[in-house]
Structures are given as C-alpha cells and as structure tokens.
Design a protein around this motif. Structure first.
Motif, PDB file in Angstrom:
ATOM      1  N   ALA A  94       0.699  -1.268  -0.094  1.00  0.00           N
ATOM      2  CA  ALA A  94       0.052   0.104  -0.186  1.00  0.00           C
ATOM      3  C   ALA A  94       1.084   1.149   0.045  1.00  0.00           C
ATOM      4  N   ALA A  95       2.079   1.172   0.080  1.00  0.00           N
ATOM      5  CA  ALA A  95       2.978   2.139   0.487  1.00  0.00           C
ATOM      6  C   ALA A  95       3.714   2.921  -1.003  1.00  0.00           C
ATOM      7  N   SER A  96       2.878   3.276  -1.811  1.00  0.00           N
ATOM      8  CA  SER A  96       3.392   4.473  -2.542  1.00  0.00           C
ATOM      9  C   SER A  96       3.611   5.761  -1.950  1.00  0.00           C
ATOM     10  N   ILE A  97       2.922   5.874  -1.123  1.00  0.00           N
ATOM     11  CA  ILE A  97       3.099   6.935  -0.057  1.00  0.00           C
ATOM     12  C   ILE A  97       4.240   6.385   1.179  1.00  0.00           C
ATOM     13  N   THR A  98       4.852   7.286   1.654  1.00  0.00           N
ATOM     14  CA  THR A  98       6.038   7.060   2.955  1.00  0.00           C
ATOM     15  C   THR A  98       5.151   6.862   3.939  1.00  0.00           C
ATOM     16  N   THR A 152      -0.690  24.889  10.015  1.00  0.00           N
ATOM     17  CA  THR A 152      -0.670  24.475   8.790  1.00  0.00           C
ATOM     18  C   THR A 152      -0.040  23.263   8.830  1.00  0.00           C
ATOM     19  N   PHE A 153      -0.649  22.213   8.354  1.00  0.00           N
ATOM     20  CA  PHE A 153      -0.228  20.688   8.099  1.00  0.00           C
ATOM     21  C   PHE A 153      -0.793  19.932   7.114  1.00  0.00           C
ATOM     22  N   ALA A 154      -0.353  18.577   6.702  1.00  0.00           N
ATOM     23  CA  ALA A 154      -0.555  17.936   5.692  1.00  0.00           C
ATOM     24  C   ALA A 154      -1.118  16.473   5.833  1.00  0.00           C
ATOM     25  N   GLU A 155      -1.779  15.848   5.036  1.00  0.00           N
ATOM     26  CA  GLU A 155      -2.028  14.449   5.383  1.00  0.00           C
ATOM     27  C   GLU A 155      -1.632  13.777   3.760  1.00  0.00           C
ATOM     28  N   ASN A 156      -0.878  12.422   3.758  1.00  0.00           N
ATOM     29  CA  ASN A 156      -0.694  11.793   2.436  1.00  0.00           C
ATOM     30  C   ASN A 156      -1.726  10.971   2.442  1.00  0.00           C
ATOM     31  N   PHE A 157      -2.327  10.598   1.458  1.00  0.00           N
ATOM     32  CA  PHE A 157      -3.526   9.680   1.058  1.00  0.00           C
ATOM     33  C   PHE A 157      -3.508   8.810  -0.134  1.00  0.00           C
ATOM     34  N   GLU A 158      -3.623   7.448   0.276  1.00  0.00           N
ATOM     35  CA  GLU A 158      -3.488   6.675  -0.872  1.00  0.00           C
ATOM     36  C   GLU A 158      -4.619   5.754  -0.879  1.00  0.00           C
ATOM     37  N   LEU A 159      -5.270   5.640  -2.340  1.00  0.00           N
ATOM     38  CA  LEU A 159      -6.269   4.433  -2.531  1.00  0.00           C
ATOM     39  C   LEU A 159      -5.991   3.881  -3.584  1.00  0.00           C
ATOM     40  N   GLN A 160      -5.894   2.450  -3.104  1.00  0.00           N
ATOM     41  CA  GLN A 160      -5.725   1.399  -4.487  1.00  0.00           C
ATOM     42  C   GLN A 160      -6.659   0.483  -4.694  1.00  0.00           C
ATOM     43  N   VAL A 161      -6.987   0.439  -5.873  1.00  0.00           N
ATOM     44  CA  VAL A 161      -8.296  -0.390  -6.404  1.00  0.00           C
ATOM     45  C   VAL A 161      -7.584  -1.718  -6.426  1.00  0.00           C
ATOM     46  N   THR A 162      -7.581  -2.869  -5.613  1.00  0.00           N
ATOM     47  CA  THR A 162      -6.683  -4.105  -5.538  1.00  0.00           C
ATOM     48  C   THR A 162      -7.560  -5.256  -6.535  1.00  0.00           C
ATOM     49  N   SER A 163      -8.812  -4.840  -6.661  1.00  0.00           N
ATOM     50  CA  SER A 163      -9.654  -5.882  -7.568  1.00  0.00           C
ATOM     51  C   SER A 163     -10.706  -5.408  -7.992  1.00  0.00           C
ATOM     52  N   VAL A 164     -10.991  -5.799  -9.118  1.00  0.00           N
ATOM     53  CA  VAL A 164     -12.439  -5.497  -9.628  1.00  0.00           C
ATOM     54  C   VAL A 164     -13.018  -6.880 -10.387  1.00  0.00           C
ATOM     55  N   THR A 165     -14.351  -7.191  -9.797  1.00  0.00           N
ATOM     56  CA  THR A 165     -15.110  -8.270 -10.784  1.00  0.00           C
ATOM     57  C   THR A 165     -16.301  -7.651 -11.405  1.00  0.00           C
ATOM     58  N   GLY A 166     -16.463  -8.413 -12.522  1.00  0.00           N
ATOM     59  CA  GLY A 166     -17.906  -7.947 -13.265  1.00  0.00           C
ATOM     60  C   GLY A 166     -17.733  -6.468 -13.714  1.00  0.00           C
ATOM     61  N   GLY A 192     -13.763  11.931 -10.145  1.00  0.00           N
ATOM     62  CA  GLY A 192     -14.185  11.685 -11.011  1.00  0.00           C
ATOM     63  C   GLY A 192     -13.413  10.479 -11.763  1.00  0.00           C
ATOM     64  N   SER A 193     -12.409   9.861 -11.031  1.00  0.00           N
ATOM     65  CA  SER A 193     -11.491   8.982 -11.470  1.00  0.00           C
ATOM     66  C   SER A 193     -12.196   7.504 -11.727  1.00  0.00           C
ATOM     67  N   ALA A 194     -11.939   6.797 -12.975  1.00  0.00           N
ATOM     68  CA  ALA A 194     -12.495   5.575 -12.856  1.00  0.00           C
ATOM     69  C   ALA A 194     -12.167   4.491 -12.108  1.00  0.00           C
ATOM     70  N   ILE A 195     -13.028   3.505 -11.621  1.00  0.00           N
ATOM     71  CA  ILE A 195     -12.535   2.340 -10.594  1.00  0.00           C
ATOM     72  C   ILE A 195     -12.228   1.167 -11.947  1.00  0.00           C
ATOM     73  N   SER A 199      -5.437   0.384 -10.195  1.00  0.00           N
ATOM     74  CA  SER A 199      -5.340   2.069 -10.116  1.00  0.00           C
ATOM     75  C   SER A 199      -4.707   2.343  -8.898  1.00  0.00           C
ATOM     76  N   ASP A 200      -3.968   3.344  -8.664  1.00  0.00           N
ATOM     77  CA  ASP A 200      -3.112   3.503  -7.546  1.00  0.00           C
ATOM     78  C   ASP A 200      -3.347   5.358  -7.375  1.00  0.00           C
ATOM     79  N   ILE A 201      -4.114   5.609  -6.542  1.00  0.00           N
ATOM     80  CA  ILE A 201      -4.190   7.169  -6.469  1.00  0.00           C
ATOM     81  C   ILE A 201      -3.350   7.617  -5.155  1.00  0.00           C
ATOM     82  N   THR A 202      -2.499   8.571  -5.551  1.00  0.00           N
ATOM     83  CA  THR A 202      -1.809   9.066  -4.424  1.00  0.00           C
ATOM     84  C   THR A 202      -1.920  10.421  -4.376  1.00  0.00           C
TER      85      THR A 202
END
Length: 302
Positions: A94-98, A152-166, A192-195, A199-202
């Motif tokens: 899961a770690a494209s982000i550190t 002022t500070f920040a968050e690193n956020f990553e969403l990975q689509v690990t599987s799709v069926t149908g 608006g990103s497709a599932i 996909s690995d959205i950082t």
C-alpha cells in the motif's frame, strides 16, 4: 507550548451500511481511540470487522431505491488483508506514500503523526433487477502529520483499487474532506477517476487552522461513487488539536491523546548537567531514579 489533549475514528471504521454505500508496538505509536461525532454517522471500520454481511440491508432496499430513481446502489463491507500477507507486506503493497513502520490496520500515532491502513469491498447493484453487477476491493492508506510549530499541516492519502470483478457501470471515485471549527481542509484527490483494477491514487490533503485560542477537531472523509448512486461512505480521523495560547511562542498542532514523553537529553548536555547537579544537591533528590522519588506527570493537564 500550550498544554494539549485528544480522542478519534477511521476508514478501517466506516463500513457501515448505507443505501448506496454503506497492543501498540511502542509507546511512541499507541492505538488511537475512535471519536464518533454526536450524529453517530461515523464509526470505526475495525469495529465492524466481525459483521459478516453489511450489504444485507441494501439488498432489501433495492426496490425502494429503484422507485426513488436510483439506477444503481452501492454498499461496502469491511475487509482484512490476505491471511498470507504480513503487516509489513501489506504496508509495502500500500506504500506508494511513505508511512512509518508502525502503520497498520487501525489508527496508531505519535504526538505529531497518525496513520492507518484500511480495507474494504464495494458491491454494485442494479436496483431494477437486483443483480450484483460487480465488486471492487480497496486499500486506503492515510498518514496525517500535525506540526507543533504551525497551524498548517498535511495528510498523505492513497487509494488502491486492488481487485475488480464484473462491471460497475458509471462508477467513479470522488473524495471530499472537511474539518471542524476554525480548521479548513483542501483535498487534491482527482475526483471522477474510474474504478479500474490496479489504479493507485496518491494525493494530499492540506489543513490550515486559524484559531487564536484552541481548536480540537477531526477530519471527515466522504467517498462517493458518481451520479445516480446512493449515499456515500463517511468516516473520521482521530482528533487533533491546534492552539495558540502562549505569547511569544509559535502556534502549533498535535495529536493530544498521545502524551509527550522525554526519552533522552543527549542533545541538551548543559540542561542535563544542570538537572543532575540539582538532583545531587537537593534534600530529597527528586527525580533521581536511585532514590525512588521519580517525577510524574499531572494527568489532569492536557
């Protein structure tokens, strides 16, 4: 710096049904408590891991949703990492982000960082036919870094689509982030990103707090799936606190549930020597371990 305090909730928290979606390794990284807003709309995904089927209610509501004009209904169930995968392997996947080495399922944190890795499965139903057209598996990694010398500070956020069926007709990924009181949040998530499997959205989320006193709040995340679907999924972060109480010192933000701990004075040799001299000369040698009179923290203070 001013006194500080804390509480929390998470994605590895939010897998409640919605009609369209429904021991820490060290003192420095304790498990953080889930903070549920008074509305009760946010809960810990981790607390739901024992529920076998959180989509049952959505399936029962499909005819109603169809009459209301919803073409598709989405629901989510909490998931766990594959049993053959260690926490370290899951983190690496899961770690494209550190993220710190103690980051795993469930919020953990230090005084200036909190991190979570969560897993979920999205189910996509045709409301008219009741057919499950497809599913998608997600891994979400979040790393929030409050800064004790700035509001002022920040968050690193990553969403990975690990599987799709149908198929998931019309489904897209959309994230909105807010925080309360004098805090404002700006999300750079590519809505608006497709599932699509793989996909690995950082992305990042920027926080700013304008308080001139104290503001204790948390982040609220809403993940939705595009036009024509039903209620999105919502979850919360642990609490963080920003304050600007002492004149002449920088305002800053921390994770108040994590108490500050002094582990070494190696970089403060003059102060260490001065404390040692006072302990040696003092009548009771307070704070000197050999004399059995350690100093303790006043736990009533933040």
């Amino acid at each position: 710096m001013a006194h500080l305090r804390r509480a929390v909730a998470g994605f590895a928290a939010a897998m409640a049904v919605v009609a369209g979606l429904a021991t820490a390794p060290a003192q420095a990284s304790p498990v953080l408590t889930t903070a549920v807003p008074a509305s009760g709309t946010v809960q810990s995904l981790n607390a739901l891991l024992g529920i076998p089927d959180t989509c049952a209610q959505t399936r029962r509501q499909l005819p109603i949703l169809a009459r209301q004009g919803h073409t598709f209904a989405a629901c989510t169930t909490p998931a766990v990492r594959p049993p053959t995968q260690s926490a370290e392997q899951a983190q690496a996947a899961a770690a494209s982000i550190t993220v710190p080495p103690w980051c795993t399922t469930g919020w953990r944190g230090t005084r200036t960082e909190m991190c979570e890795i969560g897993y979920a499965t999205l189910s996509w139903y045709n409301t008219s036919t009741g057919v499950l057209t497809g599913t998608a598996g997600f891994t979400v990694t979040q790393d929030i870094q409050p800064y004790y010398l700035s509001r002022t500070f920040a968050e690193n956020f990553e969403l990975q689509v690990t599987s799709v069926t149908g198929t998931l007709p019309g489904a897209t990924l959309n994230l909105a982030v807010t925080c309360g009181g004098t805090c404002s949040a700006t999300s750079y998530f590519p809505n608006g990103s497709a599932i699509v499997q793989g996909s690995d959205i950082t992305t990042s989320i920027a926080y700013s707090d304008s308080t001139t006193t104290v503001n204790k709040t948390y982040s609220l995340y809403t993940l939705s799936w595009g036009v024509g679907t039903t209620t999105p999924i919502t979850w919360g972060s642990p609490y963080y606190r920003c304050d600007d109480l002492i004149s002449g010192y920088s305002a800053g933000c921390v994770v108040p549930d994590v108490k500050p701990v002094l582990t070494t004075m190696a970089t403060l040799p003059n102060i260490a020597a001065n404390i040692g001299a006072i302990q040696q000369a003092g009548p009771h040698h307070y704070g000197r371990q050999a004399d059995g009179l350690p100093l303790t923290r006043n736990s009533s203070l933040e």
